[in-house]
Design an enzyme around this catalytic site. Structure first.
Site, mmCIF file in Angstrom:
data_model
loop_
_atom_site.group_PDB
_atom_site.id
_atom_site.type_symbol
_atom_site.label_atom_id
_atom_site.label_comp_id
_atom_site.label_asym_id
_atom_site.label_seq_id
_atom_site.Cartn_x
_atom_site.Cartn_y
_atom_site.Cartn_z
ATOM 1 N N ARG A 1 -0.265 1.283 0.942
ATOM 2 C CA ARG A 1 -1.390 0.414 0.618
ATOM 3 C C ARG A 1 -2.697 1.208 0.690
ATOM 4 O O ARG A 1 -2.855 2.083 1.534
ATOM 5 C CB ARG A 1 -1.477 -0.761 1.605
ATOM 6 C CG ARG A 1 -0.407 -1.827 1.403
ATOM 7 C CD ARG A 1 -0.597 -2.612 0.117
ATOM 8 N NE ARG A 1 0.380 -3.683 -0.034
ATOM 9 C CZ ARG A 1 1.510 -3.595 -0.747
ATOM 10 N NH1 ARG A 1 1.815 -2.488 -1.395
ATOM 11 N NH2 ARG A 1 2.337 -4.632 -0.824
ATOM 12 N N HIS B 227 -0.409 1.947 -8.964
ATOM 13 C CA HIS B 227 0.486 1.089 -8.189
ATOM 14 C C HIS B 227 1.829 0.879 -8.911
ATOM 15 O O HIS B 227 2.238 -0.258 -9.166
ATOM 16 C CB HIS B 227 -0.169 -0.275 -7.885
ATOM 17 C CG HIS B 227 0.438 -0.950 -6.683
ATOM 18 N ND1 HIS B 227 -0.292 -1.626 -5.748
ATOM 19 C CD2 HIS B 227 1.720 -1.047 -6.264
ATOM 20 C CE1 HIS B 227 0.503 -2.123 -4.819
ATOM 21 N NE2 HIS B 227 1.752 -1.779 -5.119
HETATM 22 P P1 NAP Z 1 9.617 -2.238 6.209
HETATM 23 O O1 NAP Z 1 11.067 -2.266 5.859
HETATM 24 O O2 NAP Z 1 8.977 -3.464 6.737
HETATM 25 O O3 NAP Z 1 9.427 -1.033 7.264
HETATM 26 C C1 NAP Z 1 8.226 -0.739 7.867
HETATM 27 C C2 NAP Z 1 8.376 0.516 8.722
HETATM 28 O O4 NAP Z 1 7.103 0.878 9.240
HETATM 29 C C3 NAP Z 1 9.302 0.323 9.908
HETATM 30 O O5 NAP Z 1 10.063 1.501 10.125
HETATM 31 C C4 NAP Z 1 8.323 0.125 11.066
HETATM 32 O O6 NAP Z 1 8.804 0.557 12.330
HETATM 33 C C5 NAP Z 1 7.195 1.041 10.657
HETATM 34 N N1 NAP Z 1 5.937 0.647 11.308
HETATM 35 C C6 NAP Z 1 5.294 -0.544 11.243
HETATM 36 N N2 NAP Z 1 4.184 -0.515 11.990
HETATM 37 C C7 NAP Z 1 4.140 0.717 12.540
HETATM 38 C C8 NAP Z 1 3.246 1.357 13.433
HETATM 39 N N3 NAP Z 1 2.164 0.723 13.928
HETATM 40 N N4 NAP Z 1 3.505 2.633 13.810
HETATM 41 C C9 NAP Z 1 4.602 3.268 13.342
HETATM 42 N N5 NAP Z 1 5.500 2.717 12.511
HETATM 43 C C10 NAP Z 1 5.262 1.458 12.119
HETATM 44 O O7 NAP Z 1 8.769 -1.783 4.968
HETATM 45 P P2 NAP Z 1 9.263 -1.226 3.530
HETATM 46 O O8 NAP Z 1 10.010 -2.278 2.810
HETATM 47 O O9 NAP Z 1 9.904 0.092 3.757
HETATM 48 O O10 NAP Z 1 7.852 -1.078 2.787
HETATM 49 C C11 NAP Z 1 6.790 -0.335 3.354
HETATM 50 C C12 NAP Z 1 5.514 -0.625 2.584
HETATM 51 O O11 NAP Z 1 5.543 0.010 1.310
HETATM 52 C C13 NAP Z 1 5.273 -2.104 2.228
HETATM 53 O O12 NAP Z 1 4.743 -2.814 3.325
HETATM 54 C C14 NAP Z 1 4.288 -2.010 1.076
HETATM 55 O O13 NAP Z 1 2.984 -2.005 1.588
HETATM 56 C C15 NAP Z 1 4.595 -0.640 0.466
HETATM 57 N N6 NAP Z 1 5.149 -0.739 -0.885
HETATM 58 C C16 NAP Z 1 4.489 -0.097 -1.900
HETATM 59 C C17 NAP Z 1 5.011 -0.119 -3.180
HETATM 60 C C18 NAP Z 1 4.341 0.607 -4.308
HETATM 61 O O14 NAP Z 1 4.726 0.433 -5.462
HETATM 62 N N7 NAP Z 1 3.369 1.441 -4.046
HETATM 63 C C19 NAP Z 1 6.209 -0.815 -3.437
HETATM 64 C C20 NAP Z 1 6.841 -1.454 -2.397
HETATM 65 C C21 NAP Z 1 6.294 -1.414 -1.104
HETATM 66 P P3 NAP Z 1 10.045 -0.201 13.050
HETATM 67 O O15 NAP Z 1 11.259 0.259 12.262
HETATM 68 O O16 NAP Z 1 10.033 0.325 14.408
HETATM 69 O O17 NAP Z 1 9.762 -1.672 12.921
HETATM 70 C C1 GLV Z 2 4.561 -3.499 -3.871
HETATM 71 O O1 GLV Z 2 3.555 -2.954 -3.598
HETATM 72 C C2 GLV Z 2 5.368 -4.213 -2.912
HETATM 73 O O2 GLV Z 2 4.890 -4.548 -1.823
HETATM 74 O O3 GLV Z 2 6.538 -4.492 -3.263
#
Ligand code: NAP
Ligand code: GLV
Length: 310
Positions: free
Chosen positions: A225, A273
């Site tokens: 983000r 994005h």
């Molecule tokens: P997720 O499954 O919710 O995993 C989040 C990870 O971040 C977990 O390993 C969590 O640790 C860790 N975390 C959270 N807070 C933290 C902190 N304060 N310090 C250290 N680690 C922390 O998320 P995801 O599905 O992988 O997605 C991650 C992010 O990618 C989304 O929230 C979104 O913003 C972004 N995204 C971007 C796109 C794009 O096209 N650019 C697409 C999809 C998503 P724990 O395992 O210990 O809980």
């Molecule tokens: C895209 O940014 C998502 O959160 O899936």
């Protein structure tokens, strides 16, 4: 079941309404601005809802985020408390993020921006870089996307590292946890990939202090983000050479305004994005399936935890 749908673009909202109508026959599905009886709405399917949108529905049982992140839902100051949130995740989203991270890490690893500059100058300039096992690449956030990205990097032979809140075991990846593990994670990390969720504790995490803990000349890839990055700190770190190159897929304001300095900075690659935009037809099927599961059981495997922010 009345489902209210909202995306910032009206044509996209209409497209999603029609697709969900096809996937959920018998359900009453409408664009949020065309809902006649707000008390009938039990489900909302949204991307970046406007402040106050959800508060209009007194009987709302669940909010579905069209995407993995839920920060865009939680950003609403009038969001009704306690309404569960389902996020949209799956193989399509994970595969796309693996591709994006591999592409941009390899690009920085092989110094492609410098190589392309040499081509433009008709300069036969051979850039020899360390082999991948001698290149430390770190992934911040080891959830669905971060863990998959770290595994992909390890599979390419990189010295892959990962950092998360609670710690995680991933084969072939050296992992670090929490505030105590952060400095060790960052030290020696030559390419850093951010895949954290945007929460109160991660906002602005890509800042001067963090950049200073990376080796001089490190590269940064932000595909989580825009709110994670302190823009001015990145510009200063690029100017000082502390950071050599950055790839940015996400921004404080999207679309990135035409007058934003990132566009014209030769040390920054801007993508709009697209790191992992779920294919809409696939996303629609996942969301329809999750709505059915939630309607039958009151829960679903893709529930987010609104209290922790992801
Ligand atoms: P997720 O499954 O919710 O995993 C989040 C990870 O971040 C977990 O390993 C969590 O640790 C860790 N975390 C959270 N807070 C933290 C902190 N304060 N310090 C250290 N680690 C922390 O998320 P995801 O599905 O992988 O997605 C991650 C992010 O990618 C989304 O929230 C979104 O913003 C972004 N995204 C971007 C796109 C794009 O096209 N650019 C697409 C999809 C998503 P724990 O395992 O210990 O809980
Ligand atoms: C895209 O940014 C998502 O959160 O899936």
């Amino acid at each position: 079941m009345t489902v209210a749908v909202y995306l910032p673009a009206q044509d996209k909202t209409q497209w999603w309404v029609e697709m969900l109508q096809g996937l959920l026959p018998g359900w009453d599905i409408a664009a949020i601005d065309e809902i006649e009886d707000p008390s009938a709405v039990k489900h909302a399917v949204v991307w970046r809802p406007r402040a106050g949108d959800m508060a209009r529905f007194p009987n709302l049982e669940v909010i579905v985020s069209i995407g993995a992140g839920i920060d865009h839902v939680l950003a609403d100051p009038e969001l009704p408390k306690g309404v569960p949130i389902i996020r949209t995740v799956g193989d399509d989203l994970t595969q796309r993020m693996r591709e994006y991270v591999a592409l941009h890490v390899l690009r920085h690893h092989r110094d492609m921006p410098r190589q392309l500059q040499a081509q433009a100058e008709k300069d036969w300039h051979a850039i020899v870089v360390p082999v991948a096992p001698n290149r430390v690449v770190g992934v911040m956030g080891l959830g669905n996307l971060g863990a998959a990205a770290a595994k992909t990097l390890a599979g390419l032979g990189f010295a892959a590292r990962g950092w998360s809140k609670s710690g995680k075991d991933i084969e072939g990846v050296e992992t670090f946890a929490g505030a105590d593990g952060m400095d060790a994670f960052l030290s020696g990390c030559e390419i850093l990939v951010n895949l954290l969720p945007l929460t109160d504790s991660t906002k602005g995490i890509l800042n001067a202090d963090l950049f200073g803990k990376l080796p001089k000349g490190a590269c940064v890839i932000n595909c989580a983000r825009g709110g994670h990055l302190v823009d001015g700190d990145l510009i200063a770190a690029l100017e000082s050479g502390q950071i050599k190159q950055a790839t940015l897929d996400v921004f404080h304001q999207e679309p990135l305004p035409a007058d934003n300095a990132f566009w014209a900075n030769s040390a920054i690659t801007v993508t709009p994005h697209v790191a992992s935009q779920i294919d809409a037809a696939t996303g629609g099927r996942l969301i329809a399936a999750n709505l059915k599961i939630f309607a039958e059981t009151g829960t679903c495997p893709d529930m987010a935890d609104a209290a922790r922010g992801y």
